[in-house]
Scaffold this motif. Structure first.
Motif, PDB file in Angstrom:
ATOM      1  N   LYS A   1      21.674 -34.602 -73.028  1.00  0.00           N
ATOM      2  CA  LYS A   1      20.566 -34.366 -72.272  1.00  0.00           C
ATOM      3  C   LYS A   1      20.476 -32.997 -71.577  1.00  0.00           C
ATOM      4  O   LYS A   1      19.466 -32.387 -71.509  1.00  0.00           O
ATOM      5  CB  LYS A   1      20.264 -35.300 -71.143  1.00  0.00           C
ATOM      6  CG  LYS A   1      19.836 -36.866 -71.672  1.00  0.00           C
ATOM      7  CD  LYS A   1      19.879 -37.893 -70.707  1.00  0.00           C
ATOM      8  CE  LYS A   1      19.353 -38.973 -71.509  1.00  0.00           C
ATOM      9  NZ  LYS A   1      19.047 -40.109 -70.289  1.00  0.00           N
ATOM     10  N   SER A   2      21.578 -32.314 -71.459  1.00  0.00           N
ATOM     11  CA  SER A   2      21.756 -31.235 -70.684  1.00  0.00           C
ATOM     12  C   SER A   2      21.808 -30.013 -71.546  1.00  0.00           C
ATOM     13  O   SER A   2      21.619 -28.709 -71.363  1.00  0.00           O
ATOM     14  CB  SER A   2      22.716 -31.132 -69.706  1.00  0.00           C
ATOM     15  OG  SER A   2      24.165 -31.182 -70.332  1.00  0.00           O
TER      16      SER A   2
ATOM     17  N   ASP B   1      27.102 -34.191 -73.299  1.00  0.00           N
ATOM     18  CA  ASP B   1      25.883 -34.535 -72.709  1.00  0.00           C
ATOM     19  C   ASP B   1      24.873 -34.018 -73.182  1.00  0.00           C
ATOM     20  O   ASP B   1      24.478 -32.668 -73.043  1.00  0.00           O
ATOM     21  CB  ASP B   1      25.959 -33.981 -71.082  1.00  0.00           C
ATOM     22  CG  ASP B   1      24.803 -34.596 -69.953  1.00  0.00           C
ATOM     23  OD1 ASP B   1      24.125 -35.565 -70.743  1.00  0.00           O
ATOM     24  OD2 ASP B   1      24.650 -33.943 -69.357  1.00  0.00           O
TER      25      ASP B   1
END
Length: 114
Positions: free
Chosen positions: A6-7, A4
């Motif tokens: 974005k995190s 992920d």
């Protein structure tokens, strides 16, 4: 598993980027060895060695660069500046200023021919 992105923090993304670069270099090196082996096999099938087929001195680099190619001989001058005989022109490419000035003053190319 897909990460992920974005995190992830900047530090984690930079680490991932470095890991990807290392993995790509490793895969590229492996594929290069396979390609070299295939090229050697193909050359052998035609009765040559790879060093005979590729340019001398560097069989893994491929064709020579522009710098390695021989230069063309400069053209033979066909026209000369009547005021300064060291200024010449082959008749190819952009016309020199002295040639254009002579044309504007009424001279013909035959007048400037060497």
């Amino acid at each position: 598993m897909k990460p992920d992105l974005k995190s992830m923090t900047r530090k984690q993304l930079e680490k991932l980027s470095t890991d990807i670069d290392i993995a790509l270099a490793r895969v590229s090196k492996k594929e290069m060895k396979l390609a070299l082996a295939a090229a050697e096999k193909a050359a052998k099938a035609h009765g040559f060695t790879l060093t005979e087929v590729l340019p001398a001195g560097n069989p893994q680099k491929g064709s020579p660069t522009k710098a390695a190619k021989t230069r063309k001989n400069p053209g033979i001058p066909k026209f000369a500046n009547p005021d300064d005989k060291t200024q010449t022109w082959t008749g190819k490419g952009r016309r020199p200023d002295w040639f254009l000035a002579a044309m504007q003053s009424g001279k013909s190319p035959d007048d400037l021919a060497i």
